[in-house]
Design a protein around this motif. Structure first.
Motif, mmCIF file in Angstrom:
data_model
loop_
_atom_site.group_PDB
_atom_site.id
_atom_site.type_symbol
_atom_site.label_atom_id
_atom_site.label_comp_id
_atom_site.label_asym_id
_atom_site.label_seq_id
_atom_site.Cartn_x
_atom_site.Cartn_y
_atom_site.Cartn_z
ATOM 1 N N ILE A 276 0.800 -1.221 0.000
ATOM 2 C CA ILE A 276 0.000 0.000 0.000
ATOM 3 C C ILE A 276 0.832 1.270 0.000
ATOM 4 N N GLU A 277 2.147 1.180 0.201
ATOM 5 C CA GLU A 277 2.974 2.372 0.393
ATOM 6 C C GLU A 277 2.770 3.441 -0.685
ATOM 7 N N GLN A 278 2.778 3.070 -1.934
ATOM 8 C CA GLN A 278 2.575 4.019 -3.029
ATOM 9 C C GLN A 278 1.416 3.594 -3.932
ATOM 10 N N ASP A 279 0.547 2.754 -3.411
ATOM 11 C CA ASP A 279 -0.501 2.165 -4.235
ATOM 12 C C ASP A 279 -1.849 2.257 -3.521
ATOM 13 N N PRO A 280 -2.489 3.441 -3.512
ATOM 14 C CA PRO A 280 -3.779 3.558 -2.830
ATOM 15 C C PRO A 280 -4.860 2.681 -3.438
ATOM 16 N N ALA A 281 -4.719 2.333 -4.720
ATOM 17 C CA ALA A 281 -5.701 1.439 -5.338
ATOM 18 C C ALA A 281 -5.685 0.058 -4.691
ATOM 19 N N PHE A 282 -4.582 -0.297 -4.023
ATOM 20 C CA PHE A 282 -4.532 -1.575 -3.322
ATOM 21 C C PHE A 282 -5.554 -1.593 -2.182
ATOM 22 N N ALA A 283 -5.709 -0.465 -1.502
ATOM 23 C CA ALA A 283 -6.728 -0.381 -0.452
ATOM 24 C C ALA A 283 -8.124 -0.537 -1.046
ATOM 25 N N LEU A 284 -8.353 0.093 -2.198
ATOM 26 C CA LEU A 284 -9.647 -0.058 -2.862
ATOM 27 C C LEU A 284 -9.864 -1.495 -3.300
ATOM 28 N N ARG A 285 -8.785 -2.177 -3.721
ATOM 29 C CA ARG A 285 -8.866 -3.579 -4.103
ATOM 30 C C ARG A 285 -9.327 -4.436 -2.908
ATOM 31 N N VAL A 286 -8.795 -4.154 -1.724
ATOM 32 C CA VAL A 286 -9.185 -4.905 -0.530
ATOM 33 C C VAL A 286 -10.644 -4.635 -0.185
ATOM 34 N N LEU A 287 -11.086 -3.381 -0.286
ATOM 35 C CA LEU A 287 -12.482 -3.053 0.006
ATOM 36 C C LEU A 287 -13.427 -3.797 -0.927
ATOM 37 N N VAL A 288 -13.099 -3.823 -2.200
ATOM 38 C CA VAL A 288 -13.951 -4.531 -3.163
ATOM 39 C C VAL A 288 -13.944 -6.024 -2.867
ATOM 40 N N ASP A 289 -12.790 -6.564 -2.496
ATOM 41 C CA ASP A 289 -12.723 -7.986 -2.140
ATOM 42 C C ASP A 289 -13.665 -8.312 -0.985
ATOM 43 N N ILE A 290 -13.683 -7.465 0.038
ATOM 44 C CA ILE A 290 -14.555 -7.710 1.199
ATOM 45 C C ILE A 290 -16.020 -7.679 0.772
#
Length: 428
Positions: A276-290
């Motif tokens: 997640i350090e330089q990849d905010p879309a990774f957080a969005l990826r986790v939210l969509v996964d949930i």
């Protein structure tokens, strides 16, 4: 000298490690025990706080056993978290959970108290008792118990999918805000351009991996040193197979030296998975996964998905109000273009946030109504140049609802926007 990428990977390993901080706690416990033994002869304790050899030995033995048991208890909770994350949340969330500082602090306190008590235990003799150390061991047990209660309270509440979604969403927003500010501070002026009159030299990766982060300042400095421009053709989070082009070097005519490929690659971190350090879309990826997991037939919990959409919507509002050119040109101190980074545009973020939830939730009244409310809210709040993409997804949602609800009455009900999914007030 180690490269920036190696240091980055080392930092990632330390952040994700569950044994490094407890190891420091263990060593600190041993050092504090030696310190307690050295000051034990100062007679600063009250007379009532003296212990017999039998009492001190029994107390310290009990503490050693208790700390081992508590360590096992915390490890058991960790195993349960892993099971829940892989079963009902997202396996990618584990990369964020490993970094929890409270958990590492609890483990370090337990191991430190264990080492402290055990180090004192071997110093007990019939005519010599470390009274100061035994007293401090009791204090350490009290601190350990308080931390254990805080730990249990936190994870009892935070293991809920909605609480995790709030945490992940906040992390993503923080990373996005910080990254946007950093990019704005280093962006080249409007007159800066990438040279087109020189040669283009590709720099290829060796082992390959996922692009985790880049040292933008280091790349800018390296490009300025060789009077060239680095172009990264891949997004943060993109996979790079072995031998793939990692950097394109656009050299100016007459440039005297070539950048060292090994040095350039050392400024770009590749790893086994996204971070997640330089990849905010990774957080969005986790939210969509949930949300998608909640919509699966095995879980069948659309209400959780509706709640997760609240945090996805907040993230989209933040992104939608930020300028996203999709291509960032960073400059050196003289204003010359030195580094070109690929960035996600608004369409990329919106597709990631909406497409899969629309696909898997189109048969749920709650999801259809909540998605419609979210898209309508984006149209109402975001600037006009964001609207075409939102309308496209609104049309896709409408078509999905038409296929899933052939009955006109139910279709009309599914198409009504509702911020709560079902039971909320319709838009006025």
């Amino acid at each position: 000298m180690t490269s920036w990428a190696t240091r980055f990977r080392l930092r990632q390993y330390v952040k994700a490690s569950l044994w490094i901080v407890p190891l420091f706690g263990l060593l600190l416990g041993i050092l504090l025990a030696e310190l307690a033994l050295s000051v034990d002869g100062t007679d600063w304790l009250p007379g009532d706080w003296r212990y017999s050899a039998t009492t001190a030995s029994g107390v310290l033995t009990a503490i050693v056993g208790a700390m081992v048991a508590l360590l096992g208890f915390v490890v058991t909770i960790g195993v349960l978290v892993v099971q829940q994350a892989t079963g009902t949340l997202s396996p990618r969330y584990m990369r964020l959970w490993y970094r929890d500082r409270l958990q590492k602090g609890v483990l370090a306190t337990f191991t430190g108290t264990f080492a402290f008590a055990f180090s004192l235990l071997r110093e007990i003799e019939s005519d010599s008792v470390p009274d100061t150390g035994v007293t401090l061991a009791g204090v350490a047990v009290g601190v350990s118990l308080v931390l254990l209660l805080v730990y249990l309270n936190r994870f009892t509440h935070n293991l809920r999918p909605v609480a995790i979604a709030e945490l992940v969403g906040r992390m993503g927003e923080d990373v996005f805000t910080a990254g946007a500010a950093e990019i704005r501070g280093a962006s080249a002026p409007g007159t800066a351009t990438v040279p087109s009159d020189g040669r283009v030299t590709p720099i290829r990766t060796g082992e390959g991996g996922v692009l985790q982060a880049v040292d933008a300042a280091g790349l800018v400095a390296e490009a300025a040193r060789h009077d060239c421009v680095f172009v990264l053709p891949r997004l943060i989070g993109d996979p790079a197979p072995p031998g793939a082009v990692l950097v394109e070097v656009h050299g100016r005519s007459g440039a005297s030296t070539e950048p060292d490929p090994e040095r350039v690659v050392g400024l770009i971190a590749l790893g086994g998975e996204r971070t997640i350090e330089q990849d905010p879309a990774f957080a969005l990826r986790v939210l969509v996964d949930i949300a998608v997991r909640a919509l699966s037939p095995a879980v069948n919990d659309p209400t959780t998905a509706v709640q997760v959409l609240t945090h996805i919507e907040a993230f989209l509002h933040l992104v939608g109000r930020t300028r996203l050119p999709g291509r960032y040109v960073l400059a050196d101190a003289q204003g010359n273009a030195r580094l070109v980074l690929q960035g996600r545009d608004w369409d990329g973020y919106l597709q990631l946030a909406v497409c899969e939830i629309t696909e898997y939730g189109s048969s749920s009244l709650q999801i259809c109504r909540r998605l419609r409310a979210m898209l309508d809210g984006l149209l109402a709040e975001l600037p006009p140049h964001r609207h075409p993409s939102v309308r496209t997804h609104a049309d896709i949602l409408r078509e999905s609802v038409a296929r899933a609800f052939p009955d006109p009455a139910r279709r009309a009900l599914a198409e009504r926007p509702d911020r709560q999914g079902i039971g909320g007030q319709p838009f006025s």
